[in-house]
Scaffold this motif. Structure first.
Motif, PDB file in Angstrom:
ATOM      1  N   PHE A 264       0.739  -0.544  -0.082  1.00  0.00           N
ATOM      2  CA  PHE A 264      -0.261  -0.111  -0.412  1.00  0.00           C
ATOM      3  C   PHE A 264       0.644   1.260  -0.104  1.00  0.00           C
ATOM      4  O   PHE A 264       0.756   2.242  -0.850  1.00  0.00           O
ATOM      5  CB  PHE A 264      -1.338  -0.183   1.159  1.00  0.00           C
ATOM      6  CG  PHE A 264      -1.933  -1.255   1.749  1.00  0.00           C
ATOM      7  CD1 PHE A 264      -2.940  -0.393  -0.425  1.00  0.00           C
ATOM      8  CD2 PHE A 264      -2.485  -2.010   2.313  1.00  0.00           C
ATOM      9  CE1 PHE A 264      -4.114  -2.069  -0.056  1.00  0.00           C
ATOM     10  CE2 PHE A 264      -3.194  -2.432   2.468  1.00  0.00           C
ATOM     11  CZ  PHE A 264      -4.323  -2.376   0.899  1.00  0.00           C
TER      12      PHE A 264
ATOM     13  N   ASN B 245       2.823   1.231  -3.576  1.00  0.00           N
ATOM     14  CA  ASN B 245       2.096   1.908  -4.558  1.00  0.00           C
ATOM     15  C   ASN B 245       0.915   3.594  -4.205  1.00  0.00           C
ATOM     16  O   ASN B 245       1.145   4.321  -5.562  1.00  0.00           O
ATOM     17  CB  ASN B 245       0.510   1.301  -4.270  1.00  0.00           C
ATOM     18  CG  ASN B 245       0.589  -0.071  -4.682  1.00  0.00           C
ATOM     19  OD1 ASN B 245       1.264   0.421  -6.793  1.00  0.00           O
ATOM     20  ND2 ASN B 245       0.112  -0.960  -4.464  1.00  0.00           N
ATOM     21  N   CYS B 246       1.344   3.622  -2.810  1.00  0.00           N
ATOM     22  CA  CYS B 246       0.806   5.398  -2.690  1.00  0.00           C
ATOM     23  C   CYS B 246       2.103   6.015  -3.068  1.00  0.00           C
ATOM     24  O   CYS B 246       2.601   7.381  -3.357  1.00  0.00           O
ATOM     25  CB  CYS B 246       0.193   5.442  -1.138  1.00  0.00           C
ATOM     26  SG  CYS B 246      -1.098   5.104  -1.059  1.00  0.00           S
TER      27      CYS B 246
ATOM     28  N   LYS C 185       1.890   6.873  -6.825  1.00  0.00           N
ATOM     29  CA  LYS C 185       1.002   7.909  -6.692  1.00  0.00           C
ATOM     30  C   LYS C 185       1.529   9.414  -6.425  1.00  0.00           C
ATOM     31  O   LYS C 185       1.403  10.020  -7.415  1.00  0.00           O
ATOM     32  CB  LYS C 185      -0.165   7.139  -6.001  1.00  0.00           C
ATOM     33  CG  LYS C 185      -1.359   8.592  -6.105  1.00  0.00           C
ATOM     34  CD  LYS C 185      -2.067   9.253  -7.190  1.00  0.00           C
ATOM     35  CE  LYS C 185      -2.975   9.970  -7.035  1.00  0.00           C
ATOM     36  NZ  LYS C 185      -3.765   9.790  -6.463  1.00  0.00           N
ATOM     37  N   TYR C 186       2.010   9.671  -5.241  1.00  0.00           N
ATOM     38  CA  TYR C 186       2.329  10.965  -5.091  1.00  0.00           C
ATOM     39  C   TYR C 186       3.131  11.508  -5.635  1.00  0.00           C
ATOM     40  O   TYR C 186       3.840  12.583  -4.979  1.00  0.00           O
ATOM     41  CB  TYR C 186       2.109  10.771  -3.426  1.00  0.00           C
ATOM     42  CG  TYR C 186       0.369  11.271  -2.820  1.00  0.00           C
ATOM     43  CD1 TYR C 186      -0.172  12.496  -3.400  1.00  0.00           C
ATOM     44  CD2 TYR C 186       0.164  10.061  -3.216  1.00  0.00           C
ATOM     45  CE1 TYR C 186      -1.807  13.113  -2.624  1.00  0.00           C
ATOM     46  CE2 TYR C 186      -1.166  10.159  -2.515  1.00  0.00           C
ATOM     47  CZ  TYR C 186      -1.995  11.387  -2.978  1.00  0.00           C
ATOM     48  OH  TYR C 186      -3.969  11.562  -2.506  1.00  0.00           O
TER      49      TYR C 186
ATOM     50  N   ILE D   6       0.968  10.355   1.993  1.00  0.00           N
ATOM     51  CA  ILE D   6       1.264   8.828   1.933  1.00  0.00           C
ATOM     52  C   ILE D   6       1.165   8.210   3.324  1.00  0.00           C
ATOM     53  O   ILE D   6      -0.173   6.973   2.478  1.00  0.00           O
ATOM     54  CB  ILE D   6       2.634   8.739   2.026  1.00  0.00           C
ATOM     55  CG1 ILE D   6       3.185   9.516   0.790  1.00  0.00           C
ATOM     56  CG2 ILE D   6       3.251   6.712   1.764  1.00  0.00           C
ATOM     57  CD1 ILE D   6       2.772   9.257  -0.211  1.00  0.00           C
TER      58      ILE D   6
ATOM     59  N   CYS E 196      -3.007   8.104   2.852  1.00  0.00           N
ATOM     60  CA  CYS E 196      -3.934   7.029   1.455  1.00  0.00           C
ATOM     61  C   CYS E 196      -3.386   5.591   1.377  1.00  0.00           C
ATOM     62  O   CYS E 196      -3.906   4.760   1.251  1.00  0.00           O
ATOM     63  CB  CYS E 196      -2.500   7.937   0.463  1.00  0.00           C
ATOM     64  SG  CYS E 196      -2.505   6.496  -1.359  1.00  0.00           S
ATOM     65  N   ALA E 197      -2.427   5.077   2.043  1.00  0.00           N
ATOM     66  CA  ALA E 197      -2.054   3.744   2.298  1.00  0.00           C
ATOM     67  C   ALA E 197      -3.309   2.714   3.304  1.00  0.00           C
ATOM     68  O   ALA E 197      -3.339   2.141   2.671  1.00  0.00           O
ATOM     69  CB  ALA E 197      -0.535   3.646   3.298  1.00  0.00           C
TER      70      ALA E 197
ATOM     71  N   GLU F 203      -8.133   5.135  -1.133  1.00  0.00           N
ATOM     72  CA  GLU F 203      -6.636   5.844  -2.669  1.00  0.00           C
ATOM     73  C   GLU F 203      -5.920   4.142  -2.256  1.00  0.00           C
ATOM     74  O   GLU F 203      -6.110   4.026  -3.576  1.00  0.00           O
ATOM     75  CB  GLU F 203      -6.495   6.642  -1.798  1.00  0.00           C
ATOM     76  CG  GLU F 203      -5.707   7.128  -2.908  1.00  0.00           C
ATOM     77  CD  GLU F 203      -4.714   8.871  -2.569  1.00  0.00           C
ATOM     78  OE1 GLU F 203      -4.425   8.994  -3.784  1.00  0.00           O
ATOM     79  OE2 GLU F 203      -4.830   9.018  -1.526  1.00  0.00           O
ATOM     80  N   GLY F 204      -5.137   4.367  -1.234  1.00  0.00           N
ATOM     81  CA  GLY F 204      -4.695   2.950  -1.235  1.00  0.00           C
ATOM     82  C   GLY F 204      -5.361   1.721  -1.845  1.00  0.00           C
ATOM     83  O   GLY F 204      -4.416   0.627  -2.616  1.00  0.00           O
TER      84      GLY F 204
ATOM     85  N   LEU G 225      -4.971   1.684  -5.715  1.00  0.00           N
ATOM     86  CA  LEU G 225      -3.890   1.311  -5.825  1.00  0.00           C
ATOM     87  C   LEU G 225      -3.829   0.036  -6.452  1.00  0.00           C
ATOM     88  O   LEU G 225      -3.388  -0.008  -7.173  1.00  0.00           O
ATOM     89  CB  LEU G 225      -2.824   2.337  -5.130  1.00  0.00           C
ATOM     90  CG  LEU G 225      -2.911   4.368  -5.385  1.00  0.00           C
ATOM     91  CD1 LEU G 225      -2.393   4.630  -4.368  1.00  0.00           C
ATOM     92  CD2 LEU G 225      -3.012   4.016  -7.306  1.00  0.00           C
TER      93      LEU G 225
END
Length: 255
Positions: free
Chosen positions: A127, A130-131, A134-135, A174, A177-178, A182-183, A186
């Motif tokens: 997770f 992946n975040c 993304k960022y 982060i 997100c994780a 969102e995570g 992803l």
């Protein structure tokens, strides 16, 4: 091989060599000055130099898991030093997909439950990574140093916050997100990207070279990635291609 073909073509297309040309044909295209002296500037440009300039970088795709020991070994012993060596050469591009041998089950609309090969901690690492991608706008040169920082640490999950903040990223963003939807989304996209592999992956790390996977490619990449990239690249070979140390790796098998 490309140079030999170019020389043969030059010999076929050049009728009269300048009297100033005092080098063997194989050296005619070594520099603009030599090519001018030998009267082969245009053929060298058309037959060799242009093709070298137009060469595409070698694409390396890595499908992996955050806590897989052999994935971590490949990242630290092969991918990172090869990237550092070739970073400014334009000879290689890389993408990474953090999912590997995980399994997903849909529990509600747009939300998935994950089981990872090396336990819940590995899912957390996937997770986070992946975040991070993304960022950093999925820019490899931006996200890979952060992922390398984690994967080269004794405990990637414990090291995550320090690695993220050291890269001037916002850990709160982060982390949120994780741990959230969102995570989760992803990771689902990473699962989809992994599931469409042809041939299907059987273990991790799973490595593609220019979109292709064979057992021979896999073994060579895990043993000496720099050599693989250098031999595959059709452009002018970077100076770093003169040497490549080999390190053998084992693999986690998909069960």
């Amino acid at each position: 091989m490309m140079m030999k073909v170019a020389v043969l073509l030059l010999l076929l297309t050049v009728e009269h060599i300048s009297a100033k040309c005092d080098v063997a044909p194989r050296y005619w295209c070594d520099s603009k000055e030599i090519a001018e002296d030998c009267g082969v500037l245009e053929p060298c440009s058309d037959l060799l130099w242009k093709s070298l300039l137009d060469a595409k970088p070698v694409s390396i795709s890595l499908y992996y898991e955050s806590l897989c020991p052999y994935c971590r070994q490949f990242i630290t012993d092969q991918l990172y030093p090869t990237w550092k060596s070739l970073q400014k050469s334009g000879a290689m591009v890389v993408d990474m997909v953090a999912y590997g041998n995980a399994h997903e089950t849909q529990v509600s609309s747009g939300y998935w439950n994950y089981t990872c090969q090396h336990g819940p901690e590995e899912c957390t690492g996937n997770f986070i990574e992946n975040c991070i991608q993304k960022y950093t706008d999925n820019v490899f040169d931006a996200y890979f140093p952060v992922i390398y920082c984690m994967e080269s640490s004794k405990d990637p999950i414990a090291a995550a916050e320090k690695c993220v903040t050291s890269a001037m990223l916002d850990w709160n963003v982060i982390s949120k997100c994780a741990s959230g939807k969102e995570g989760n989304g992803l990771m689902h996209q990473a699962a989809l990207n992994t599931d469409v592999l042809q041939p299907k992956h059987k273990y991790v790390p799973w490595i593609l070279v220019n979109g292709q996977h064979t057992e021979g490619m896999q073994q060579e990449a895990q043993t000496n990635l720099l050599k693989v990239v250098c031999e595959t690249y059709t452009g002018k070979k970077p100076a770093q291609c003169q040497s490549a140390a080999a390190l053998a790796c084992r693999r986690d098998i998909l069960v």
